[in-house]
Design an enzyme around this catalytic site. Structure first.
Site, PDB file in Angstrom:
ATOM      1  N   GLN A 125       0.729  -1.083  -0.116  1.00 63.37           N
ATOM      2  CA  GLN A 125       0.150  -0.078  -0.022  1.00 63.37           C
ATOM      3  C   GLN A 125       0.989   1.170   0.082  1.00 63.37           C
ATOM      4  O   GLN A 125       1.914   1.329   0.799  1.00 63.37           O
ATOM      5  CB  GLN A 125      -0.941  -0.009   1.114  1.00 63.37           C
ATOM      6  CG  GLN A 125      -2.100   0.730   1.176  1.00 63.37           C
ATOM      7  CD  GLN A 125      -3.169   0.406   1.945  1.00 63.37           C
ATOM      8  OE1 GLN A 125      -3.075  -0.653   2.789  1.00 63.37           O
ATOM      9  NE2 GLN A 125      -4.054   1.371   2.428  1.00 63.37           N
ATOM     10  N   SER A 139       4.353  -5.730   3.320  1.00 62.86           N
ATOM     11  CA  SER A 139       3.187  -5.630   3.874  1.00 62.86           C
ATOM     12  C   SER A 139       2.297  -6.797   3.018  1.00 62.86           C
ATOM     13  O   SER A 139       2.278  -7.636   2.769  1.00 62.86           O
ATOM     14  CB  SER A 139       2.729  -4.453   4.154  1.00 62.86           C
ATOM     15  OG  SER A 139       1.579  -4.338   4.943  1.00 62.86           O
ATOM     16  N   LEU A 140       1.445  -5.828   2.306  1.00 63.65           N
ATOM     17  CA  LEU A 140       0.337  -6.534   1.315  1.00 63.65           C
ATOM     18  C   LEU A 140       1.102  -7.480   0.255  1.00 63.65           C
ATOM     19  O   LEU A 140       0.803  -8.374   0.116  1.00 63.65           O
ATOM     20  CB  LEU A 140      -0.353  -5.402   0.801  1.00 63.65           C
ATOM     21  CG  LEU A 140      -1.216  -6.027  -0.571  1.00 63.65           C
ATOM     22  CD1 LEU A 140      -2.309  -6.720  -0.238  1.00 63.65           C
ATOM     23  CD2 LEU A 140      -1.423  -4.915  -1.719  1.00 63.65           C
ATOM     24  N   ARG A 183      -8.838  -8.975   4.240  1.00 66.65           N
ATOM     25  CA  ARG A 183      -7.833  -8.529   4.819  1.00 66.65           C
ATOM     26  C   ARG A 183      -7.883  -6.967   4.758  1.00 66.65           C
ATOM     27  O   ARG A 183      -8.194  -6.124   5.585  1.00 66.65           O
ATOM     28  CB  ARG A 183      -6.477  -8.724   4.553  1.00 66.65           C
ATOM     29  CG  ARG A 183      -5.138  -7.708   4.931  1.00 66.65           C
ATOM     30  CD  ARG A 183      -3.936  -8.354   4.314  1.00 66.65           C
ATOM     31  NE  ARG A 183      -2.714  -7.990   5.020  1.00 66.65           N
ATOM     32  CZ  ARG A 183      -1.961  -6.858   4.760  1.00 66.65           C
ATOM     33  NH1 ARG A 183      -2.459  -6.135   3.796  1.00 66.65           N
ATOM     34  NH2 ARG A 183      -0.909  -6.504   5.352  1.00 66.65           N
ATOM     35  N   HIS A 240       0.143  -2.676  11.480  1.00 75.10           N
ATOM     36  CA  HIS A 240       1.312  -3.202  11.944  1.00 75.10           C
ATOM     37  C   HIS A 240       1.743  -2.921  13.443  1.00 75.10           C
ATOM     38  O   HIS A 240       2.671  -2.436  13.799  1.00 75.10           O
ATOM     39  CB  HIS A 240       2.727  -2.942  11.220  1.00 75.10           C
ATOM     40  CG  HIS A 240       2.337  -3.724   9.790  1.00 75.10           C
ATOM     41  ND1 HIS A 240       2.391  -5.076   9.571  1.00 75.10           N
ATOM     42  CD2 HIS A 240       2.080  -2.790   8.560  1.00 75.10           C
ATOM     43  CE1 HIS A 240       2.164  -5.004   8.182  1.00 75.10           C
ATOM     44  NE2 HIS A 240       1.955  -3.917   7.728  1.00 75.10           N
ATOM     45  N   GLN A 244       1.781 -10.992  10.836  1.00 74.20           N
ATOM     46  CA  GLN A 244       2.036  -9.852  10.167  1.00 74.20           C
ATOM     47  C   GLN A 244       1.149  -8.416  10.579  1.00 74.20           C
ATOM     48  O   GLN A 244       1.545  -7.380  10.453  1.00 74.20           O
ATOM     49  CB  GLN A 244       2.016  -9.915   8.628  1.00 74.20           C
ATOM     50  CG  GLN A 244       2.802  -9.128   7.839  1.00 74.20           C
ATOM     51  CD  GLN A 244       1.776  -8.638   6.352  1.00 74.20           C
ATOM     52  OE1 GLN A 244       0.851  -8.187   6.550  1.00 74.20           O
ATOM     53  NE2 GLN A 244       2.464  -9.149   5.464  1.00 74.20           N
TER      54      GLN A 244
END
Length: 293
Positions: free
Chosen positions: A11, A89-90, A114, A189, A238
């Site tokens: 992102q 991340s993603l 998600r 996070h 995560q």
């Protein structure tokens, strides 16, 4: 043969118009149609015309998953394969798909859920710090349990995440060349995502993971792994865990990687890797024009 890692941005890397040049390729068009059936809305429509929607977590994450996975598949169709994969991340979801850990549609379904859960998270804040005093930051974070290091991106760039008050406190106490609040709905996070992470865990439990065909460096644990259970466990951590991208970059030469190809819009990850480790060949595949011959 040059040992190559493929890395996938998350992102923040999205750009209006991304993926639209892929519509001329039949295999890509079929994937976009498949995505629309799963999501209930058109990735291409949003990527072409809806800049505001594209910047919303709910849409950003599935759009990036679809565009980046299509680019990766097209590169593989030309006979190229990675020796290691990682995603920010993603981006870890595309890395796991490319490594053969789950089917494409299962991955998109996970990303959809998600994105929905993360979009519903509220009340947190994130901020990026550039060219800062790391020692001072670590000291201030240790004194403020309501804020954490969310992304350790490079020696000169990190993202902090927590309650708005705690994030503002850290920004006021740590001198940085630039400190930018991020346009996100929640404290991604961080421990503040625990409830969302619990809900996501139930969804994750329903998806069968296979052992990876190539090693995967995970956000919460940079050492590459192929074991299905280990990769699943790392993914489940995560949402509340820190993205250790600087360590992933430092691990690349240790794993004999000589070249890194960033697959997806922008060049965020190659830029970060360059700041952490030298002597790597860095390439980008952002669109159809940059696909290898």
């Amino acid at each position: 043969m040059t040992k190559t890692a493929w890395v996938f941005p998350g992102q923040g890397s999205q750009t209006l118009g991304m993926g639209t040049d892929l519509l001329d390729i039949p295999e890509a068009k079929a994937k976009f149609d498949q995505a629309e059936a799963i999501l209930g809305w058109s990735v291409t429509e949003i990527c072409q015309n809806e800049e505001e929607k594209l910047s919303k977590t709910l849409y950003t994450q599935p759009c990036l998953y679809v565009v980046e996975s299509i680019l990766a598949d097209l590169i593989r169709e030309k006979g190229h394969q990675p020796d290691l994969v990682a995603g920010h991340s993603l981006g870890e979801y595309i890395a796991l798909y490319v490594a053969g850990v789950f089917e494409w549609s299962a991955g998109l379904e996970l990303v959809k859920r998600r994105a929905e859960l993360m979009d519903s998270a509220a009340g947190g804040m994130m901020a990026a710090l550039m060219n800062f005093d790391r020692e001072k930051l670590e000291k201030v974070l240790a004194e403020n349990p309501d804020v954490v290091l969310a992304n350790d991106n490079s020696p000169a760039q990190v993202v902090i995440s927590g309650t708005p008050e705690a994030v503002q406190t850290v920004m006021s106490q740590v001198k940085a060349k630039r400190a930018i609040p991020l346009k996100v709905s929640g404290a991604f996070h961080s421990h503040l995502m625990a409830n969302v992470a619990d809900d996501f865990q139930k969804i994750l439990d329903t998806v069968e993971f296979q052992s990876a065909k190539v090693p995967v460096s995970s956000n919460v644990q940079p050492e590459p792994a192929v074991d299905a259970e280990i990769l699943k466990q790392r993914l489940s951590q995560q949402m509340t865990g820190s993205v250790r991208w600087r360590e992933i970059a430092l691990q690349l030469p240790a794993n004999s990687i000589e070249k890194v190809v960033e697959i997806g819009p922008g060049n965020v990850l190659t830029g970060l890797i360059k700041r952490s480790t030298t002597d790597l060949i860095l390439e980008n595949v952002r669109n159809a024009a940059e696909l290898p011959n």
